[in-house]
Scaffold this motif. Structure first.
Motif, short mmCIF file in Angstrom:
data_model
loop_
_atom_site.label_atom_id
_atom_site.label_comp_id
_atom_site.label_asym_id
_atom_site.label_seq_id
_atom_site.Cartn_x
_atom_site.Cartn_y
_atom_site.Cartn_z
N THR A 18 0.98 -1.05 0.01
CA THR A 18 0.13 -0.04 -0.14
C THR A 18 0.77 1.14 0.06
OG1 THR A 18 -0.10 0.34 2.35
CG2 THR A 18 -1.88 -1.03 1.46
N ARG A 48 -8.64 2.20 -3.01
CA ARG A 48 -8.46 2.80 -1.99
C ARG A 48 -8.78 2.22 -0.86
NH1 ARG A 48 -12.16 7.71 0.27
NH2 ARG A 48 -10.96 8.74 1.73
N VAL A 49 -7.80 1.98 0.23
CA VAL A 49 -8.03 0.97 1.15
C VAL A 49 -8.29 1.80 2.50
CG1 VAL A 49 -6.69 -0.68 0.34
CG2 VAL A 49 -5.27 1.05 1.58
N ARG A 53 -4.91 6.21 1.47
CA ARG A 53 -3.99 5.06 1.24
C ARG A 53 -4.49 4.12 0.06
NH1 ARG A 53 0.38 4.53 4.33
NH2 ARG A 53 0.90 2.83 3.46
N TYR A 54 -3.70 3.92 -0.74
CA TYR A 54 -3.74 3.07 -1.87
C TYR A 54 -3.20 1.84 -1.98
CZ TYR A 54 -6.10 7.64 -2.75
OH TYR A 54 -6.95 8.68 -2.66
N ARG A 55 -3.62 0.96 -2.76
CA ARG A 55 -2.82 -0.02 -3.32
C ARG A 55 -3.30 -0.50 -4.66
NH1 ARG A 55 -6.31 -4.63 -3.21
NH2 ARG A 55 -7.68 -4.73 -1.41
N SER A 94 -13.38 -2.16 -1.92
CA SER A 94 -12.35 -0.84 -1.52
C SER A 94 -12.75 -0.21 -0.47
CB SER A 94 -12.00 -0.05 -2.83
OG SER A 94 -13.32 0.63 -3.16
#
Length: 198
Positions: A18, A48-49, A53-55, A94
């Motif tokens: 992430t 978007r987690v 924050r993203y992965r 998500s």
């Protein structure tokens, strides 16, 4: 040839890791990075987690919002719980998709939001015709607090009534809690009152 901003962002993601928006040090302004992240989420290239924050999205992973909504409804229906935390649904989609699906379930009357990130099983009230939780506000608040790891005890009013020191019947809307509580728990203008347990 210079890579697009979206491609530069994608290149920063490690497989399965992430990345926080704050960690994206690129030759672009804050708003441009925000727009590029938004486009990547829309194109289902990243997920978007949590806030900021993203992965990287995995192939075939992003489920449509209505499918997530159905999965939430199924989970709620099968559970013996009355209260659900947003984190109970992590893994179904998500952060944004779960938020949209929960909003849809509250609009459908299957859930009632009783606090920040707190939801309760609901049904249509025969008195008001509006969705209402299936159990009383005190039971809901007690379950919610226990799920949040707070220690709940009998309020001083209930204690006085139960021991015969008072004839005033408690309203049932006051709960004694050992910790400080900042959030409000309730619905439709009716909220539980918290008393600091001694």
């Amino acid at each position: 040839m210079m890579a697009t901003l979206a491609q530069q962002i994608l290149d920063r993601f490690a497989e399965g890791g992430t990345l926080a928006r704050a960690d994206l040090v690129l030759d672009a302004d804050y708003d441009s990075i925000g727009r590029a992240l938004g486009e990547l989420v829309k194109d289902r290239k990243i997920v978007r987690v949590s806030r900021g924050r993203y992965r990287k999205a995995e192939k075939g992973q992003a489920a449509p919002a209505n499918t997530i909504s159905e999965a939430i409804e199924k989970k709620v229906r099968r559970s013996k719980r009355n209260v659900f935390l947003r984190k109970d649904f992590v893994g179904l989609g998500s952060y944004d998709a779960i938020g949209r699906a929960l909003k849809q379930k509250t609009e459908d009357g299957k859930l009632v939001q009783i606090g920040y990130g707190l939801y309760a099983k609901a049904q249509v009230s025969p008195f008001t015709g509006k969705p209402a939780p299936m159990v009383g506000i005190k039971r809901l608040a007690t379950e919610a607090l226990e799920r949040l790891g707070k220690e709940v005890s009998v309020s001083s009013f209930e204690d006085a009534y139960n021991s015969g020191r008072s004839t005033q019947v408690p309203t049932g809307r006051m709960i004694a809690v050992k910790d400080r509580i900042r959030r409000r728990i309730g619905y439709d203008g009716n909220y539980v009152i918290f008393q600091r347990a001694g």
